[in-house]
Scaffold this motif. Structure first.
Motif, short mmCIF file in Angstrom:
data_model
loop_
_atom_site.label_atom_id
_atom_site.label_comp_id
_atom_site.label_asym_id
_atom_site.label_seq_id
_atom_site.Cartn_x
_atom_site.Cartn_y
_atom_site.Cartn_z
N LEU A 54 0.92 -1.17 0.20
CA LEU A 54 0.04 0.04 -0.07
C LEU A 54 0.97 1.29 0.18
CD1 LEU A 54 -2.96 1.38 0.09
CD2 LEU A 54 -2.55 1.23 2.68
N ARG A 55 0.41 2.17 -0.85
CA ARG A 55 1.23 3.29 -0.99
C ARG A 55 0.26 4.52 -0.91
NH1 ARG A 55 4.73 0.83 0.49
NH2 ARG A 55 6.87 0.28 -0.71
N ALA A 56 0.42 5.55 0.05
CA ALA A 56 -0.68 6.82 0.07
C ALA A 56 -0.11 7.55 -0.83
CB ALA A 56 -0.40 7.36 1.61
N VAL B 32 -9.21 8.45 2.52
CA VAL B 32 -9.00 8.67 4.08
C VAL B 32 -7.37 8.97 4.14
CG1 VAL B 32 -10.96 7.30 4.30
CG2 VAL B 32 -8.55 6.18 4.42
N GLU B 33 -7.18 9.63 5.34
CA GLU B 33 -5.80 9.90 6.02
C GLU B 33 -5.30 8.64 6.34
OE1 GLU B 33 -5.66 12.80 8.87
OE2 GLU B 33 -6.41 14.52 7.39
N TRP B 34 -3.99 8.39 6.00
CA TRP B 34 -3.43 7.13 6.40
C TRP B 34 -1.92 7.66 7.09
CZ3 TRP B 34 -4.87 2.23 6.65
CH2 TRP B 34 -4.18 1.21 6.57
N GLY C 108 -1.21 12.16 1.64
CA GLY C 108 -1.09 11.04 2.65
C GLY C 108 -2.42 10.16 2.82
N ARG C 109 -3.26 10.27 1.82
CA ARG C 109 -4.41 9.43 1.72
C ARG C 109 -4.45 8.32 1.09
NH1 ARG C 109 -9.04 12.45 3.42
NH2 ARG C 109 -8.55 14.63 4.13
#
Length: 418
Positions: free
Chosen positions: A294-296, A342-344, A300-301
């Motif tokens: 997973l890469r935001a 969503v923010e991660w 940053g979402r």
């Protein structure tokens, strides 16, 4: 042998897998359960999924009167797309004539048999000559997903009392290899639908097919035969088996929901005795099935996407990261897909999604459903061929949130009488 069908607008590829039916007589419990499953599926919108998959063993004894039962169900409740293949019980007594007539009568697009010259295995002294027999395999494209449906039964014998003999035959093997390579050259994700694990094929074919899937990065292999839910992952391919409709040692009867979203697989079993809507997170992928980390985004979402199956169009959907606040998800398509960015935060571990039916009173488990995944921060793909390739050696064990008990109860593994 290849057809093309449109995928739902802005929705991941979704298939509903209704496990081995083993139909025998009218009004038997599993016959009633199968009717209930199709009645439920018929309530979903047309764009909620791509097709229903029946993985073989439709009739317990391959008898004409047993196929009449499924014909009635398909006539009364079938969605716009159904794909089915034969299983060993469809050739229970050494003949697939009734199965072939059944397929001809229901008139499903692309299901016409292909006549191939295949040398049958001997049933007595001496070898039988090669004969022209029908085989039921085909390809169908759904958007960027190529689906390959295999016939492991027609080229073998599979007669009751003589044991199982799963084979594809040389012509189908060559076709399979060409289709898998063509999918890769066209940048399509490849999904294969077969009755059982490649490892159950005749030894030479088993090695060839398992190696082909692994080397070419086939993303999903969806199977029946086991009579229990099982998920396996060899680092490149997800192997998914769903319980039968009739065998009851694996908990509640129901059907599996599999999805492919931008090349990544998600899977979850839906029990028939739950009256809640059903939700499956399709993005991000869970670490146990993922092939990439997973890469935001730069802000940053990450995008959270889920598919909801329900008879109601008034479903609300929300998501959250770990124990953070719930965030409303917007409907992304007409087919029941929802998404949100969503923010991660650094160190985040889980994503949960809830689907809420308008009948939910605000408490209790009815009319609300939840799915959860643990996205991977890293994925290490092995360069060497794993041991037990194409078998259940890669099974993930129990994963209760997905409906997988991990105890492998069933006739083909545990020797139950079915």
């Amino acid at each position: 042998m290849s057809t093309s069908s449109p995928k739902g607008p802005n929705r991941p590829f979704v298939v509903l897998h209704v496990g081995d039916q083993h139909l025998t007589v009218r009004d038997a419990r599993h016959h009633q359960d199968l009717i209930a499953i199709f009645q439920q599926i018929a309530c979903f919108g047309e764009n909620a999924f791509d097709f229903v998959y029946l993985p073989g063993d439709i009739a317990e004894n391959g008898a004409a009167e047993e196929y009449e039962l499924i014909e009635e169900i398909l006539r009364d409740y079938a969605p716009r797309a159904v794909h089915l293949i034969p299983g060993d019980h469809d050739r229970q007594y050494g003949d697939m004539g009734a199965f072939g007539k059944f397929v001809g009568r229901i008139g499903l697009s692309g299901h016409e048999p292909i006549a191939n010259s295949v040398r049958q295995l001997p049933s007595g002294p001496g070898a039988e000559p090669a004969g022209t027999i029908p085989q039921f395999y085909r390809a169908a494209d759904y958007g960027d997903v190529r689906c390959l449906f295999l016939d492991m039964i027609s080229a073998g014998y599979g007669r009751k009392g003589q044991g199982l003999d799963f084979r594809l035959g040389r012509v189908q093997l060559d076709w399979l290899s060409a289709e898998v390579q063509r999918a890769r050259s066209e940048a399509k994700t490849c999904a294969v639908f077969m009755h059982t694990y490649p490892d159950d094929l005749e030894k030479g074919e088993a090695e060839e097919v398992a190696g082909l899937f692994w080397s070419q990065g086939v993303r999903l292999v969806e199977m029946g035969h086991t009579h229990y839910n099982e998920l396996g992952h060899d680092g490149r391919t997800t192997y998914a088996a769903a319980r039968s409709v009739g065998q009851n040692e694996d908990g509640s009867v129901g059907y599996a929901v599999a999805a492919i979203d931008e090349g990544e697989v998600s899977w979850r079993f839906r029990a028939l005795d739950r009256n809640a809507p059903f939700v499956l997170i399709t993005s991000p992928a869970d670490r146990r099935l993922a092939t990439r980390a997973l890469r935001a985004a730069d802000d940053g979402r990450v995008v959270v996407r889920a598919v909801v199956l329900s008879e109601s169009a008034e479903i609300r959907c929300r998501c959250r990261v770990d124990d953070g606040p719930w965030q409303t998800m917007a409907r992304a398509s007409e087919g029941g897909a929802f998404e949100a960015a969503v923010e991660w935060p650094y160190g985040s571990r889980r994503v949960a999604v809830e689907a809420i039916h308008p009948s939910w009173p605000g408490y209790g488990p009815d009319h609300i459903d939840r799915d959860m995944v643990e996205p991977p921060s890293t994925v290490l793909l092995s360069r060497s061929r794993p041991e037990g390739l194409g078998s259940d050696a890669c099974n993930l064990g129990a994963w209760l949130e997905k409906g997988v008990r991990g105890d492998q109860l069933g006739p083909n593994r545990a020797g139950r009488d079915w």
